[in-house]
Scaffold this motif. Structure first.
Motif, short mmCIF file in Angstrom:
data_model
loop_
_atom_site.label_atom_id
_atom_site.label_comp_id
_atom_site.label_asym_id
_atom_site.label_seq_id
_atom_site.Cartn_x
_atom_site.Cartn_y
_atom_site.Cartn_z
N PHE A 53 0.85 -1.18 0.00
CA PHE A 53 0.00 0.00 0.00
C PHE A 53 0.89 1.24 0.00
O PHE A 53 1.69 1.44 0.92
CB PHE A 53 -0.93 -0.02 1.22
CG PHE A 53 -1.79 -1.24 1.25
CD1 PHE A 53 -2.98 -1.28 0.55
CD2 PHE A 53 -1.40 -2.38 1.95
CE1 PHE A 53 -3.78 -2.41 0.56
CE2 PHE A 53 -2.19 -3.52 1.97
CZ PHE A 53 -3.38 -3.54 1.26
N TYR B 170 -2.36 -0.77 -9.12
CA TYR B 170 -3.74 -0.32 -9.04
C TYR B 170 -3.79 1.07 -8.44
O TYR B 170 -3.10 1.35 -7.46
CB TYR B 170 -4.58 -1.25 -8.14
CG TYR B 170 -4.67 -2.66 -8.64
CD1 TYR B 170 -5.66 -3.02 -9.56
CD2 TYR B 170 -3.77 -3.63 -8.21
CE1 TYR B 170 -5.74 -4.33 -10.02
CE2 TYR B 170 -3.85 -4.93 -8.66
CZ TYR B 170 -4.83 -5.28 -9.57
OH TYR B 170 -4.91 -6.56 -10.02
N ARG B 171 -4.60 1.91 -9.01
CA ARG B 171 -4.85 3.22 -8.42
C ARG B 171 -6.05 3.07 -7.50
O ARG B 171 -7.05 2.48 -7.86
CB ARG B 171 -5.13 4.26 -9.49
CG ARG B 171 -5.14 5.66 -8.93
CD ARG B 171 -4.92 6.69 -9.98
NE ARG B 171 -4.60 7.97 -9.37
CZ ARG B 171 -4.40 9.05 -10.06
NH1 ARG B 171 -4.46 9.02 -11.37
NH2 ARG B 171 -4.12 10.17 -9.44
N SER B 172 -5.94 3.64 -6.32
CA SER B 172 -6.98 3.51 -5.31
C SER B 172 -7.51 4.89 -4.95
O SER B 172 -6.76 5.86 -4.96
CB SER B 172 -6.40 2.83 -4.07
OG SER B 172 -7.36 2.72 -3.06
N GLN B 173 -8.77 4.97 -4.64
CA GLN B 173 -9.36 6.21 -4.17
C GLN B 173 -9.31 6.22 -2.65
O GLN B 173 -10.05 5.49 -2.00
CB GLN B 173 -10.82 6.33 -4.66
CG GLN B 173 -10.97 6.43 -6.15
CD GLN B 173 -10.26 7.67 -6.72
OE1 GLN B 173 -10.35 8.75 -6.17
NE2 GLN B 173 -9.55 7.49 -7.82
N ASP C 179 -2.98 5.50 -2.07
CA ASP C 179 -3.59 5.87 -3.34
C ASP C 179 -3.05 5.03 -4.49
O ASP C 179 -3.48 5.17 -5.63
CB ASP C 179 -3.47 7.37 -3.63
CG ASP C 179 -2.09 7.95 -3.38
OD1 ASP C 179 -1.11 7.20 -3.38
OD2 ASP C 179 -2.01 9.16 -3.16
N ILE D 84 -1.75 0.77 -5.11
CA ILE D 84 -1.55 -0.57 -4.56
C ILE D 84 -0.76 -1.38 -5.57
O ILE D 84 -1.12 -1.43 -6.75
CB ILE D 84 -2.91 -1.25 -4.25
CG1 ILE D 84 -3.67 -0.43 -3.20
CG2 ILE D 84 -2.70 -2.69 -3.78
CD1 ILE D 84 -5.10 -0.86 -2.98
#
Length: 140
Positions: A33, A71-74, A82, A84
């Motif tokens: 993360f 992966y882009r995270s919100q 933001d 992963i």
């Protein structure tokens, strides 16, 4: 006597079948993360698309990993990740191949001293919030 033995094995087989797990163990994911520092998203993505990707592809080609993803995270809160990163291993035993992984990383990214310095440099772009190992359970 033969009939009794066959029936005994059939009964024992059904008892063992009832005790069998309803799943089998699958791949292992290392999930990291990442919190990107302000103004550093594109710089960090360039690193991921360059040295990181080259190293992951070499590990994949050597059979040490089965895949990787970004992966882009919100984020829900300011302290949330933001980005992963995931790395997929075929099984837990693959994690014991660290000498092979180090040799590949040395070939692709340079000696340990250079990799350590690059790791410190990345801290100006991002913060590693944590990581975890997860194992897929495949239902039968």
């Amino acid at each position: 006597m033969l009939l009794v033995s066959v029936l005994m094995f059939a009964v024992m087989g059904s008892v063992f079948a009832q005790d069998a797990k309803p799943y089998k163990e699958g791949k292992v994911l290392q999930v990291s993360f990442i919190k990107i520092k302000p103004g550093q998203f594109n710089n960090y993505m360039k690193y991921l698309d360059g040295p990181y990707k080259a190293n992951m592809e070499a590990m994949k080609k050597a059979g040490l990993i089965t895949g990787y993803a970004v992966y882009r995270s919100q984020p829900r809160a300011p302290q949330d990740a933001d980005l992963i990163l995931t790395v997929a291993y075929p099984n837990m035993a693959a994690l014991d191949r660290s000498d092979e992984a180090d040799a590949i990383s040395t070939k692709v990214m340079g000696p340990m001293d250079s990799r350590d310095k690059a790791s410190m440099d990345r801290e100006s772009m991002r913060e590693l919030l944590g990581s975890q190992l997860t194992r897929e359970l495949i239902l039968k």
